[in-house]
Design a protein around this motif. Structure first.
Motif, PDB file in Angstrom:
ATOM      1  N   TYR A 148       0.644  -1.057  -0.017  1.00 30.42           N
ATOM      2  CA  TYR A 148       0.062  -0.136   0.048  1.00 30.42           C
ATOM      3  C   TYR A 148       0.922   1.415   0.021  1.00 30.42           C
ATOM      4  N   GLU A 149       1.887   1.207   0.798  1.00 32.76           N
ATOM      5  CA  GLU A 149       2.936   2.431   0.921  1.00 32.76           C
ATOM      6  C   GLU A 149       3.575   2.824  -0.354  1.00 32.76           C
ATOM      7  N   SER A 150       3.876   1.539  -1.122  1.00 37.83           N
ATOM      8  CA  SER A 150       4.493   1.797  -2.292  1.00 37.83           C
ATOM      9  C   SER A 150       3.674   2.355  -3.408  1.00 37.83           C
ATOM     10  N   ILE A 151       2.355   1.777  -3.433  1.00 38.17           N
ATOM     11  CA  ILE A 151       1.146   2.183  -4.403  1.00 38.17           C
ATOM     12  C   ILE A 151       1.213   3.900  -4.255  1.00 38.17           C
TER      13      ILE A 151
ATOM     14  N   GLY B 292       4.271  -4.782 -11.453  1.00 40.21           N
ATOM     15  CA  GLY B 292       2.931  -4.144 -11.875  1.00 40.21           C
ATOM     16  C   GLY B 292       2.807  -2.708 -11.003  1.00 40.21           C
ATOM     17  N   LEU B 293       3.476  -2.355 -10.202  1.00 37.27           N
ATOM     18  CA  LEU B 293       3.400  -1.263  -9.521  1.00 37.27           C
ATOM     19  C   LEU B 293       3.538  -0.085 -10.356  1.00 37.27           C
ATOM     20  N   ILE B 294       4.379  -0.078 -11.512  1.00 37.52           N
ATOM     21  CA  ILE B 294       4.768   0.882 -12.268  1.00 37.52           C
ATOM     22  C   ILE B 294       3.530   1.566 -12.866  1.00 37.52           C
ATOM     23  N   ARG B 295       2.552   0.580 -13.096  1.00 38.82           N
ATOM     24  CA  ARG B 295       1.210   1.101 -13.739  1.00 38.82           C
ATOM     25  C   ARG B 295       0.505   2.358 -12.680  1.00 38.82           C
ATOM     26  N   TYR B 296       0.785   2.330 -11.475  1.00 35.87           N
ATOM     27  CA  TYR B 296       0.174   3.264 -10.713  1.00 35.87           C
ATOM     28  C   TYR B 296       0.772   4.667 -10.889  1.00 35.87           C
TER      29      TYR B 296
ATOM     30  N   LYS C 234       1.443   8.136 -12.136  1.00 39.33           N
ATOM     31  CA  LYS C 234       0.672   9.138 -12.725  1.00 39.33           C
ATOM     32  C   LYS C 234       1.311  10.309 -13.334  1.00 39.33           C
ATOM     33  N   GLY C 235       2.458  10.575 -12.881  1.00 35.04           N
ATOM     34  CA  GLY C 235       3.426  11.635 -13.043  1.00 35.04           C
ATOM     35  C   GLY C 235       4.070  12.020 -14.396  1.00 35.04           C
ATOM     36  N   LYS C 236       5.006  12.873 -14.503  1.00 35.12           N
ATOM     37  CA  LYS C 236       5.483  13.384 -15.644  1.00 35.12           C
ATOM     38  C   LYS C 236       6.472  12.701 -16.420  1.00 35.12           C
ATOM     39  N   ASN C 237       7.423  12.332 -15.437  1.00 39.83           N
ATOM     40  CA  ASN C 237       8.834  11.664 -16.183  1.00 39.83           C
ATOM     41  C   ASN C 237       8.655  10.122 -15.646  1.00 39.83           C
ATOM     42  N   LEU C 238       8.852   9.167 -16.589  1.00 35.89           N
ATOM     43  CA  LEU C 238       9.086   7.804 -15.865  1.00 35.89           C
ATOM     44  C   LEU C 238      10.447   7.606 -16.716  1.00 35.89           C
ATOM     45  N   ILE C 239      11.533   7.222 -15.809  1.00 38.92           N
ATOM     46  CA  ILE C 239      13.087   6.942 -16.428  1.00 38.92           C
ATOM     47  C   ILE C 239      13.175   5.889 -16.057  1.00 38.92           C
ATOM     48  N   LEU C 240      13.736   5.102 -17.359  1.00 40.99           N
ATOM     49  CA  LEU C 240      14.113   3.564 -16.944  1.00 40.99           C
ATOM     50  C   LEU C 240      15.799   3.368 -17.391  1.00 40.99           C
TER      51      LEU C 240
ATOM     52  N   THR D 136      13.239  -3.280 -21.416  1.00 44.63           N
ATOM     53  CA  THR D 136      12.037  -3.664 -20.495  1.00 44.63           C
ATOM     54  C   THR D 136      10.755  -3.502 -21.274  1.00 44.63           C
ATOM     55  N   SER D 137       9.746  -4.119 -20.958  1.00 43.34           N
ATOM     56  CA  SER D 137       8.452  -4.214 -21.522  1.00 43.34           C
ATOM     57  C   SER D 137       7.707  -2.925 -21.366  1.00 43.34           C
ATOM     58  N   TYR D 138       8.424  -1.859 -20.424  1.00 41.52           N
ATOM     59  CA  TYR D 138       7.839  -0.723 -20.197  1.00 41.52           C
ATOM     60  C   TYR D 138       8.587   0.394 -20.917  1.00 41.52           C
TER      61      TYR D 138
END
Length: 245
Positions: free
Chosen positions: A174-177, A200-204, A206-212, A218-220
């Motif tokens: 919960y804290e991670s989500i 699957g937590l990555i799907r939560y 909603k921000g501006k920048n996803l950095i891999l 990866t599949s994301y």
């Protein structure tokens, strides 16, 4: 790439880091799934590592579990690397709000991070199955018997790590989500994002920048605003060196 990462960090006020085994490999802790990882080692085990690290195996073959666990899962001499130290600096300047890790080695805390959510538990926490007394890693390492027993009731001690067939801790999940959903920047490092439910937590987000930041794709990748296929420690250290912190 490094300049872009620096600029994103500079313009972020709520960064969350989500890390996997690739963060710890730079501290000489083997991962599981790479070509040189634990699952691909040639060994004489009568069961696969996945089976040995399962809930059922722990209770049915406790001695064999501990033989494997002591040899392959505990690296108490490992030290934080540039990735851990860089993340600690980001927390100290108030940019990094949480670390969510799939690792169980405790190196983020050793580096100085405070808000660390350990999805898969930690080798540094161990508890008696009978009376629930907690013990540090040193108690396990110094135990005169292969299977450590409680000093109070003689019950079997189990590492506080999430084994196969076990669920993730609800509070940690919960804290991670919650942390990911509030972040303006999510940095994902050293993970191929194939282990669920953690990936699957990555799907939560909603921000501006996803950095891999990962040595392999990866599949994301299609969702990311920045992809760096390089060492996580080298990448973060280089970005922070441009920030004069």
């Amino acid at each position: 790439m490094i300049d872009k990462l620096k600029n994103i960090i500079n313009n972020s006020s709520n960064i969350v880091f989500f890390g996997g085994a690739g963060v710890s490999t730079e501290s000489d802790i083997p991962d599981f799934r790479s070509s040189k990882g634990l699952y691909n080692e040639k060994n004489n085990l009568f069961s696969s590592p996945e089976e040995i690290l399962s809930h059922t195996f722990f209770f049915n073959h406790t001695e064999e579990f501990y033989k494997f666990y002591r040899e392959k899962m505990i690296y108490s001499k490992a030290k934080p690397n540039d990735a851990h130290l860089s993340l600690s600096k980001l927390e100290k300047i108030g940019r990094l709000k949480a670390i969510i890790t799939q690792n169980i080695d405790g190196l983020h805390q050793e580096a100085g991070n405070n808000n660390v959510l350990e999805l898969h538990g930690s080798v540094h926490r161990n508890y008696c199955l009978q009376c629930k007394t907690f013990y540090p890693l040193s108690y396990i390492e110094e135990s005169s018997s292969l299977v450590p027993h409680c000093s109070k009731c003689d019950g079997v001690i189990k590492p506080d790590v999430v084994l196969y067939e076990e669920s993730l801790d609800d509070t940690t999940l919960y804290e991670s989500i919650n942390s990911i959903s509030k972040a303006d920047t999510l940095i994902v490092g050293g993970t191929s994002l194939v282990v669920y439910p953690a990936a699957g937590l990555i799907r939560y987000f909603k921000g501006k920048n996803l950095i891999l930041i990962n040595k392999a794709s990866t599949s994301y990748d299609h969702m990311a605003s920045l992809i760096i296929n390089d060492s996580i420690g080298k990448t973060l250290k280089s970005a922070l060196s441009l920030m004069d912190i």
